[in-house]
Design an enzyme around this catalytic site. Structure first.
Site, short mmCIF file in Angstrom:
data_model
loop_
_atom_site.label_atom_id
_atom_site.label_comp_id
_atom_site.label_asym_id
_atom_site.label_seq_id
_atom_site.Cartn_x
_atom_site.Cartn_y
_atom_site.Cartn_z
N ASP A 53 0.87 -1.17 0.00
CA ASP A 53 0.00 0.00 0.00
C ASP A 53 0.92 1.24 0.00
OD1 ASP A 53 -2.27 1.72 0.53
OD2 ASP A 53 -1.55 1.81 2.61
N ASP A 82 -0.29 5.11 0.78
CA ASP A 82 -0.60 6.15 1.77
C ASP A 82 -0.66 5.57 3.17
OD1 ASP A 82 -0.92 8.38 -0.03
OD2 ASP A 82 -2.67 7.31 -0.78
#
Ligand code: XBP
Ligand code: MG
Length: 259
Positions: A15, A17
């Site tokens: 991922d 953010d």
């Protein structure tokens, strides 16, 4: 150490953010506010409100949710869909400028672990709801000029119909990698992200941040403060690093074996 035999762990899916970098509070939030101001709107997302809004993944979706749920007196213009797109485009430009200023470093251990995985021949991928330009800008500004090429697949933004917590973005990346979830590990920072990776059946290591400390991370291999560094150990909130104090490739292999 380079692993010569084919490792059972073949790929790492990250991922972006909150996981690669703490982009939300001092990056995306500031950029949204700058876009609102640029378009003459008096909307402002403070740190606490942005924390609430983070339950909605995707910037355009987040703006729509805000308008529907926080602005009872606002009458959207006829071309509201266009306004959302315009605001979001402006937000993306502001966000890129913030990254160019070099204010958003990667989280502890991220660069070290990525290097180690590359050296060992593991395949790397990104699976995120954020806009693709945000990913490439972060990688270039905060990791290395050529860092986009470190990742075989960059799965980002609107390429799938349903954003996290739906598994679509992970499924898309796995399909492109031509791997099954059991060959991989995912890295997430939020409950929505973890729900997406677990729904794609990926063993997942969670590194929390200030916005996600209270999230429900049931099902994660382990929940830790950050990946840590030699001499800067990670705090372990749930699960185990199998005797290690920071996350190295060997730690990942142990986590993967126990998943
Ligand atoms: C990240 C997001 C993103 C960013 C904004 O979620 O929710 O929407 O906040 O990006 P995750 P855009 O880390 O789970 O992928 O404005 O480009 O959509
Ligand atoms: Mg995240």
């Amino acid at each position: 150490m380079t692993r010569k035999s084919t490792p059972p762990l073949s790929a790492l899916l990250f991922d972006v953010d909150g996981t690669l970098a703490d982009t939300e509070r001092d990056g995306h939030r500031i950029a949204f506010n700058a876009a609102f101001a640029e378009h003459g709107l008096d909307w402002h997302w403070d740190v606490a409100r942005y924390g609430e809004l983070l339950s909605i993944t995707g910037g355009k979706e987040r703006i729509r949710h805000f308008v529907s749920n926080y602005l009872p007196d606002y009458v959207p213009p006829q071309d509201f869909d266009d306004l959302v797109i315009t605001l979001h485009r402006s937000k993306t430009a502001h966000y890129a400028r913030l990254l160019e200023q070099g204010n958003i470093p990667l989280r502890p251990g991220v660069t070290r672990l990525l290097q180690e995985a590359r050296d060992a021949g593991l395949r790397l991928a990104i699976a995120t709801t954020t806009t693709p330009e945000n990913v490439t800008a972060l990688l270039r500004c905060s990791l290395a000029e050529d860092a986009e090429n470190w990742f075989e697949i960059i799965a980002a933004g609107d390429i799938v119909p349903h954003k996290k917590p739906a598994p679509d973005i992970y499924d898309w990346a796995l399909q492109r990698l031509n791997l099954t979830a059991a060959d991989c590990m995912a890295f997430e920072d939020s409950e929505n992200g973890l729900r997406a990776s677990l729904a794609a059946k990926l063993p997942t290591l969670v590194t929390v941040n200030d916005y996600t400390l209270d999230h429900d991370f049931s099902g994660a291999c382990a929940v830790i403060s950050d990946l840590g560094e030699p001499g800067q150990p990670a705090n372990i909130m749930a699960g185990s690093l199998h005797g290690d104090r920071y996350v190295s490739l060997d730690t990942l292999i142990k986590l993967h074996d126990h998943a």
